[in-house]
Design a protein around this motif. Structure first.
Motif, short mmCIF file in Angstrom:
data_model
loop_
_atom_site.label_atom_id
_atom_site.label_comp_id
_atom_site.label_asym_id
_atom_site.label_seq_id
_atom_site.Cartn_x
_atom_site.Cartn_y
_atom_site.Cartn_z
N GLY A 115 0.82 -1.21 0.00
CA GLY A 115 0.00 0.00 0.00
C GLY A 115 0.85 1.26 0.00
N ALA A 116 1.94 1.24 0.80
CA ALA A 116 2.83 2.41 0.83
C ALA A 116 3.50 2.63 -0.52
N HIS A 117 3.87 1.53 -1.19
CA HIS A 117 4.48 1.66 -2.51
C HIS A 117 3.50 2.24 -3.52
N VAL A 118 2.22 1.83 -3.42
CA VAL A 118 1.21 2.36 -4.34
C VAL A 118 1.02 3.86 -4.11
N VAL A 119 0.94 4.25 -2.81
CA VAL A 119 0.79 5.68 -2.50
C VAL A 119 1.98 6.47 -2.99
N ASP A 120 3.18 5.94 -2.77
CA ASP A 120 4.38 6.64 -3.26
C ASP A 120 4.37 6.73 -4.78
N TRP A 121 3.92 5.67 -5.44
CA TRP A 121 3.88 5.66 -6.92
C TRP A 121 2.93 6.75 -7.43
N VAL A 122 1.75 6.84 -6.79
CA VAL A 122 0.78 7.86 -7.22
C VAL A 122 1.29 9.26 -6.90
N THR B 47 1.78 12.56 -9.33
CA THR B 47 0.76 13.61 -9.23
C THR B 47 1.10 14.72 -8.26
N SER B 48 2.05 14.48 -7.31
CA SER B 48 2.42 15.48 -6.28
C SER B 48 1.20 15.88 -5.46
N LEU B 49 0.33 14.90 -5.16
CA LEU B 49 -0.88 15.22 -4.38
C LEU B 49 -0.56 15.53 -2.92
N SER B 50 0.54 14.96 -2.41
CA SER B 50 0.82 15.15 -0.98
C SER B 50 1.03 16.63 -0.65
N GLY B 51 1.69 17.38 -1.56
CA GLY B 51 1.89 18.80 -1.31
C GLY B 51 0.56 19.54 -1.24
N GLY B 52 -0.36 19.24 -2.16
CA GLY B 52 -1.67 19.88 -2.14
C GLY B 52 -2.47 19.52 -0.91
#
Length: 267
Positions: free
Chosen positions: A37-44, A48-53
């Protein structure tokens, strides 16, 4: 007869599994699932750089004195999401047929569909809850002075959201197409027709002709299911963007504190 162990095929270095480190505990299925799951989140996030938003949206300074009155906006948005989810469920069974199909489909939802009456009740009473919450949210904004500079545009968007919410309740009231909803909508549309300038045109548009009929019900259903929810979703997104950008105001009884730099300069 002993089994023959065939040699492993040669693999290129990038595909070879990493050797086990000494002292590292063996991973179970849950650990492997968490790592996946962590790898999938990191991949996305890498693409997309969603974490910054999300950090910009979720983590911001909250003024002193913030209390439960500030949750009325979130409660209103939760009521809207509840209306959207239950509305999609009801749309799967509803038929906008003025020749008895609309009334019969509502009766079928309440009497025959599993949990249909419960979901219909959530949608019916949830609209009243949403109207009450949005009025309380706007009252808090007005009495706390949160409509003043630089949040005037957010106040205007909030007023538009209030008008669309009332229009949502009005258009949804006709959909059961029973005697009460029919005559109540006739009165409401006739009242709109007495308005200055655009009143008669608005009344004709809502009726879809000179008389109430199948076109009226289809028009109300399209406005209730597509036009107003789309406008509400877009305006809620703009409303939340301005809230995150400008922040929230402190209650009027909390005095503003001078900046630490000014305190040090005065000292």
């Amino acid at each position: 007869m002993p089994k023959l162990k065939l040699p492993a095929p040669p693999l290129p270095p990038p595909l070879r599994p990493a050797p086990k480190r000494p002292g590292v505990p063996k991973q179970g299925p849950l650990d492997a699932a968490a790592d996946a799951g962590a790898h999938v989140v990191d991949w996305v996030d890498e693409r997309t750089s969603l974490s910054g938003g999300l950090r910009w949206m979720m983590f911001r300074k909250v003024p002193k004195g913030t209390n439960w009155f500030y949750t009325l906006g979130s409660a209103t948005m939760f009521a809207f999401l509840s209306q959207a989810v239950t509305g999609v469920f009801l749309a799967m069974y509803y038929r906008p047929d003025a020749a008895g199909g609309a009334y019969e489909s509502v009766r079928h939802i309440n009497d025959d569909v599993f949990l249909g009456e419960f979901v219909h009740g959530m949608h019916k009473w949830g609209s009243s809850v949403m109207v009450i919450l949005i009025f309380l949210h706007m009252a808090r904004t007005f009495f706390f002075g949160a409509y003043k500079y630089p949040r005037e545009l957010n106040w205007v968007i909030g007023v538009a959201l209030l008008i669309l919410t009332m229009a949502m309740s009005f258009t949804g009231y006709l959909l059961p197409f029973d005697q009460r909803s029919y005559w109540a909508t006739v009165v409401g549309v006739n009242i709109n027709g007495t308005g200055p300038l655009v009143g008669p045109y608005l009344s004709d548009f809502l009726r879809g002709g000179a008389e109430f009929g199948a076109t009226t019900l289809s028009r109300f259903y399209a406005i209730h299911m597509m036009l107003i929810p789309g406008a509400l979703g877009a305006l809620i997104g703009a409303h939340l963007y301005l809230v995150a950008k400008l922040g929230t105001t402190a209650p009027p009884w909390i005095k503003a504190q001078p900046a630490e730099e000014l305190v040090e300069e005065r000292a």
